[in-house]
Write a protein that holds these residues in place. Structure first.
Motif, PDB file in Angstrom:
ATOM      1  N   VAL A 181     -10.134   7.859  -3.326  1.00 38.25           N
ATOM      2  CA  VAL A 181      -8.923   7.224  -2.793  1.00 38.25           C
ATOM      3  C   VAL A 181      -7.871   7.576  -4.229  1.00 38.25           C
ATOM      4  CG1 VAL A 181      -7.548   5.348  -2.832  1.00 38.25           C
ATOM      5  CG2 VAL A 181     -10.125   5.575  -1.761  1.00 38.25           C
ATOM      6  N   LEU A 182      -8.241   7.372  -5.081  1.00 40.83           N
ATOM      7  CA  LEU A 182      -7.378   7.853  -6.489  1.00 40.83           C
ATOM      8  C   LEU A 182      -6.753   9.028  -6.295  1.00 40.83           C
ATOM      9  CD1 LEU A 182      -6.498   6.811  -9.018  1.00 40.83           C
ATOM     10  CD2 LEU A 182      -8.445   7.271  -9.657  1.00 40.83           C
ATOM     11  N   GLU A 183      -7.855   9.688  -5.442  1.00 39.52           N
ATOM     12  CA  GLU A 183      -7.040  11.708  -6.260  1.00 39.52           C
ATOM     13  C   GLU A 183      -5.921  11.985  -5.026  1.00 39.52           C
ATOM     14  OE1 GLU A 183     -10.282  13.860  -6.273  1.00 39.52           O
ATOM     15  OE2 GLU A 183     -10.419  13.160  -8.102  1.00 39.52           O
ATOM     16  N   GLY A 184      -6.167  10.719  -3.973  1.00 37.19           N
ATOM     17  CA  GLY A 184      -5.129  10.909  -2.464  1.00 37.19           C
ATOM     18  C   GLY A 184      -6.031  11.727  -1.528  1.00 37.19           C
ATOM     19  N   GLU A 185      -7.550  11.538  -1.424  1.00 39.03           N
ATOM     20  CA  GLU A 185      -8.072  12.437  -0.352  1.00 39.03           C
ATOM     21  C   GLU A 185      -8.295  11.618   0.492  1.00 39.03           C
ATOM     22  OE1 GLU A 185     -11.377  14.319  -2.523  1.00 39.03           O
ATOM     23  OE2 GLU A 185     -10.699  15.865  -4.094  1.00 39.03           O
ATOM     24  N   ARG A 186      -8.871  10.318   0.577  1.00 46.33           N
ATOM     25  CA  ARG A 186      -8.483   9.204   1.626  1.00 46.33           C
ATOM     26  C   ARG A 186      -7.967   7.973   1.152  1.00 46.33           C
ATOM     27  NH1 ARG A 186     -15.196   7.744   1.883  1.00 46.33           N
ATOM     28  NH2 ARG A 186     -14.520   7.048   4.066  1.00 46.33           N
ATOM     29  N   ASP A 187      -7.489   7.211   2.280  1.00 52.39           N
ATOM     30  CA  ASP A 187      -7.230   5.792   2.235  1.00 52.39           C
ATOM     31  C   ASP A 187      -7.172   4.923   2.131  1.00 52.39           C
ATOM     32  OD1 ASP A 187      -3.911   5.300   2.550  1.00 52.39           O
ATOM     33  OD2 ASP A 187      -5.241   4.100   3.720  1.00 52.39           O
ATOM     34  N   ARG A 188      -6.907   4.239   1.303  1.00 49.16           N
ATOM     35  CA  ARG A 188      -8.080   3.133   0.603  1.00 49.16           C
ATOM     36  C   ARG A 188      -7.954   1.908   1.570  1.00 49.16           C
ATOM     37  NH1 ARG A 188      -6.544  -1.885  -1.950  1.00 49.16           N
ATOM     38  NH2 ARG A 188      -8.616  -2.972  -1.740  1.00 49.16           N
ATOM     39  N   ILE A 189      -6.725   1.585   2.870  1.00 53.26           N
ATOM     40  CA  ILE A 189      -6.800   0.931   3.489  1.00 53.26           C
ATOM     41  C   ILE A 189      -7.915   1.072   4.961  1.00 53.26           C
ATOM     42  CG2 ILE A 189      -4.987  -0.051   5.444  1.00 53.26           C
ATOM     43  CD1 ILE A 189      -4.863  -0.872   2.723  1.00 53.26           C
ATOM     44  N   ALA A 190      -7.685   2.573   4.843  1.00 51.71           N
ATOM     45  CA  ALA A 190      -8.669   3.298   6.347  1.00 51.71           C
ATOM     46  C   ALA A 190      -9.881   2.655   6.000  1.00 51.71           C
ATOM     47  CB  ALA A 190      -8.269   4.326   6.723  1.00 51.71           C
ATOM     48  N   VAL A 191     -10.216   2.850   4.633  1.00 48.22           N
ATOM     49  CA  VAL A 191     -11.851   2.991   4.684  1.00 48.22           C
ATOM     50  C   VAL A 191     -12.281   1.097   3.816  1.00 48.22           C
ATOM     51  CG1 VAL A 191     -13.510   2.809   1.944  1.00 48.22           C
ATOM     52  CG2 VAL A 191     -11.528   4.941   2.809  1.00 48.22           C
ATOM     53  N   GLN A 192     -11.489   0.990   3.470  1.00 46.47           N
ATOM     54  CA  GLN A 192     -11.335  -1.026   3.649  1.00 46.47           C
ATOM     55  C   GLN A 192     -10.646  -1.992   4.661  1.00 46.47           C
ATOM     56  OE1 GLN A 192     -10.461  -1.584  -0.979  1.00 46.47           O
ATOM     57  NE2 GLN A 192     -13.030  -1.639  -1.202  1.00 46.47           N
TER      58      GLN A 192
ATOM     59  N   PRO B 244       0.798  -1.350  -0.325  1.00 47.19           N
ATOM     60  CA  PRO B 244      -0.301  -0.100  -0.305  1.00 47.19           C
ATOM     61  C   PRO B 244       0.642   1.096  -0.215  1.00 47.19           C
ATOM     62  CG  PRO B 244      -0.578  -1.958   1.816  1.00 47.19           C
ATOM     63  CD  PRO B 244       0.310  -2.261   1.441  1.00 47.19           C
ATOM     64  N   SER B 245       0.280   2.378  -0.622  1.00 42.11           N
ATOM     65  CA  SER B 245       1.239   3.312  -0.781  1.00 42.11           C
ATOM     66  C   SER B 245       1.186   4.347   0.168  1.00 42.11           C
ATOM     67  CB  SER B 245       0.702   4.127  -2.182  1.00 42.11           C
ATOM     68  OG  SER B 245       1.454   5.429  -2.084  1.00 42.11           O
ATOM     69  N   VAL B 246       2.024   4.736   0.677  1.00 42.04           N
ATOM     70  CA  VAL B 246       1.961   5.813   1.527  1.00 42.04           C
ATOM     71  C   VAL B 246       0.779   7.345   1.519  1.00 42.04           C
ATOM     72  CG1 VAL B 246       4.322   5.362   2.385  1.00 42.04           C
ATOM     73  CG2 VAL B 246       3.895   7.704   0.716  1.00 42.04           C
ATOM     74  N   HIS B 247       1.296   6.753   0.202  1.00 42.33           N
ATOM     75  CA  HIS B 247      -0.510   8.564  -0.293  1.00 42.33           C
ATOM     76  C   HIS B 247      -1.983   8.450  -0.036  1.00 42.33           C
ATOM     77  CE1 HIS B 247       3.748  10.205  -1.341  1.00 42.33           C
ATOM     78  NE2 HIS B 247       3.554   9.617  -2.778  1.00 42.33           N
ATOM     79  N   ASN B 248      -1.767   6.413  -0.147  1.00 44.50           N
ATOM     80  CA  ASN B 248      -3.354   6.808  -0.640  1.00 44.50           C
ATOM     81  C   ASN B 248      -3.753   5.379  -0.540  1.00 44.50           C
ATOM     82  OD1 ASN B 248      -2.601   5.843  -3.127  1.00 44.50           O
ATOM     83  ND2 ASN B 248      -3.331   6.286  -4.356  1.00 44.50           N
ATOM     84  N   GLY B 249      -2.684   4.549   0.172  1.00 44.92           N
ATOM     85  CA  GLY B 249      -3.697   2.866   0.455  1.00 44.92           C
ATOM     86  C   GLY B 249      -3.638   1.913  -0.615  1.00 44.92           C
ATOM     87  N   LEU B 250      -3.023   2.438  -1.410  1.00 44.47           N
ATOM     88  CA  LEU B 250      -3.191   2.168  -2.949  1.00 44.47           C
ATOM     89  C   LEU B 250      -1.440   1.120  -3.324  1.00 44.47           C
ATOM     90  CD1 LEU B 250      -4.988   3.732  -4.930  1.00 44.47           C
ATOM     91  CD2 LEU B 250      -6.052   1.832  -4.344  1.00 44.47           C
ATOM     92  N   GLY B 251      -2.020  -0.125  -3.504  1.00 43.29           N
ATOM     93  CA  GLY B 251      -0.358  -0.768  -4.272  1.00 43.29           C
ATOM     94  C   GLY B 251      -0.310  -0.455  -5.491  1.00 43.29           C
TER      95      GLY B 251
END
Length: 524
Positions: free
Chosen positions: A478-489, A386-393
């Motif tokens: 999430v894609l725009e970095g406004e939310r974190d995928r890990i925090a969301v899901q 997971p990226s430090v920016h938005n949690g997406l690999g």
């Protein structure tokens, strides 16, 4: 060559290994010069005796094949000078193995073998030597090249010319099959390949020997340093059934069968590993190198063919793309696996299987040139965190970017993303699993419309081809970095030996610094 160095130090076992490795080659060269199998045996024995006495004079151990061939040629000349008697004809009369053939069948087979050998014996010397060493004695092109001092492309041309000449006198279409039956006790070979499609093509007469398809997918699910441990394997089987839909019992029985066949490797003189550049293959390769590094190889020699491109194919994805003719051009071009490849492969597997990603990150800072594709493949693996920016690999990031750009048909999306992450070697069931994880929960990042679910092992339902994917508002955030995928899901996945789980996993990927970072614990 390690065996030459050891023999120079007086290691008789190492010299015995050289005798086994080069004995048939020397015999074939001697037969061509003397036209007498008995005199050829004498020449080979005398050549090895001379080589043993003078081996310490050889400065470059890698030059042993050519140096020894010179000794064989010189011994043959001596025999010719001292023995002017006419020689016996060059002929082999051992009968082909069969299930209780009739005397008439045996006679036919013996006569056919005589015809083949007679036809080969009248070929020009260069063509005859190439045919005998490659087809009849079963040596690889790389080994013949080192021994004769002839480039591999020139050897391939000689084999082509020989087959063309033989077709005018031997009424057969498939020379590979004919010569396979004529094998005079050369190397017994096991080819280990990465997929069924490659195996099916190789079985069309491309190579001699047995084929073992290594059916694993180490880039998915939990892996362990001792992967064959029954408890570890059972846990892995359960996870792969949960995430990819692979039936647990089917997976376990397949693993047990291939491990059992691998354990019989000492039945073979040579093992050839056929693999590619991507993560899917490099993890398999490192597992096997780690396994072999812990075995006593004895007389068995390991070879590796590992490629990242092929002439004329612009977007090379793997060996499965190649035709029988294209694979034939690779046959014999493999290289010996030495201590450096075994050690690096083992270290990479142990680091990949570690519950801490830092050993792998550290290894990739070292010299990995012994396995040229290892570094890029495992760098890609780290970018899956997971990226430090938005949690997406990296795969999820590219997937959502394509979806935001209007690519909403699942099959087209798979094609587009797969082309961008060619270092992954991603299969379709992996891709559908990633989509399924992004579409789960109340705050899904995408939504599937027109079909009830993503495909499994049984393939897609008819309606899936016309379905489409929709990027949700959460997905855009999430894609725009406004939310974190890990925090969301949240997350619950394995990357090698690392288990990422919960809403705040320990490890993340920093794309700017191109490194793994450990996250500080959040507030209670």
């Amino acid at each position: 060559m390690d065996s030459v160095k050891a023999a120079q130090q007086g290691d008789r076992d190492a010299f015995a290994q050289l005798v086994r490795q080069f004995g048939d080659m020397a015999y074939a060269v001697a037969c061509n010069q003397l036209n007498d199998p008995y005199l050829a045996e004498d020449a080979v024995q005398e050549s090895f005796a001379e080589a043993f006495v003078h081996l310490s004079r050889l400065r470059d151990p890698n030059a042993f094949p050519g140096w020894f061939k010179t000794i064989v040629t010189r011994q043959c000349s001596r025999i010719v000078r001292r023995n002017r008697e006419s020689s016996l004809p060059y002929e082999f009369v051992s009968q082909l193995a069969s299930d209780q053939p009739s005397p008439h069948e045996l006679a036919e087979k013996r006569e056919f073998r005589r015809m083949i050998h007679r036809s080969v014996s009248v070929l020009p010397y260069r063509l005859r030597a190439a045919v005998q060493l490659f087809y009849i004695h079963g040596y690889s092109l790389a080994e013949i090249s080192a021994f004769l001092g002839t480039p591999v492309p020139a050897l391939k041309k000689r084999l082509f010319d020989a087959r063309r000449k033989l077709r005018s006198v031997i009424p057969v279409a498939d020379f590979v099959s004919v010569f396979r039956e004529l094998n005079e006790g050369g190397s017994k070979v096991l080819h280990i390949v990465n997929g069924d499609s490659v195996a099916e093509t190789l079985e069309q007469g491309v190579v001699q020997g047995d084929i073992l398809v290594w059916r694993e997918i180490y880039s998915e699910g939990p892996v362990f340093a001792e992967q064959a441990n029954p408890d570890a394997l059972a846990f892995r089987a359960s996870r792969l059934e949960q995430t990819l839909g692979i039936p647990r019992d089917l997976f376990l029985s397949g693993c047990e069968a291939q491990e059992r066949q691998l354990a019989g490797f000492r039945d073979y003189d040579e093992i050839v590993l056929w693999f590619e550049y991507d993560l899917f293959d490099q993890t398999m390769l490192c597992y096997l190198l780690d396994w072999f590094s812990r075995q006593s190889l004895g007389r068995t020699k390991l070879h590796l063919l590992c490629i990242g491109s092929f002439p004329g194919i612009e977007n090379f994805r793997g060996l499965g793309q190649l035709s029988a003719g294209q694979l034939t051009s690779l046959s014999g071009t493999w290289n010996p696996v030495n201590h450096s490849e075994l050690e690096l492969g083992s270290r990479a597997w142990q680091a990949f299987a570690s519950p801490d990603p830092r050993p792998l990150a550290a290894l990739l800072q070292e010299d990995c040139s012994a396995l040229p594709y290892l570094k890029e493949a495992f760098r890609f693996h780290l970018s899956r965190y997971p990226s430090v920016h938005n949690g997406l690999g990296i795969v999820e990031q590219l997937l959502l970017e394509q979806l935001a750009g209007g690519i909403d048909r699942p099959f087209e999306l798979f094609s587009r993303v797969g082309a961008k992450v060619n270092w992954f070697g991603m299969g379709d069931i992996q891709f559908w699993s990633i989509l399924r994880s992004l579409a789960r929960g109340r705050e899904a990042l995408l939504r599937l419309e027109g079909a009830s679910d993503f495909p499994g092992l049984s393939g897609p339902p008819p309606e899936f081809g016309s379905s489409r994917l929709v990027l949700t508002e959460t997905g855009r955030n999430v894609l725009e970095g406004e939310r974190d995928r890990i925090a969301v899901q949240g997350v619950d996945c394995w990357l090698g030996g690392v288990h990422l789980h919960g809403g705040s996993p320990d490890w993340r990927w920093d794309p700017e610094r191109q490194t793994i970072v450990r996250m500080e614990p959040g507030p209670e």
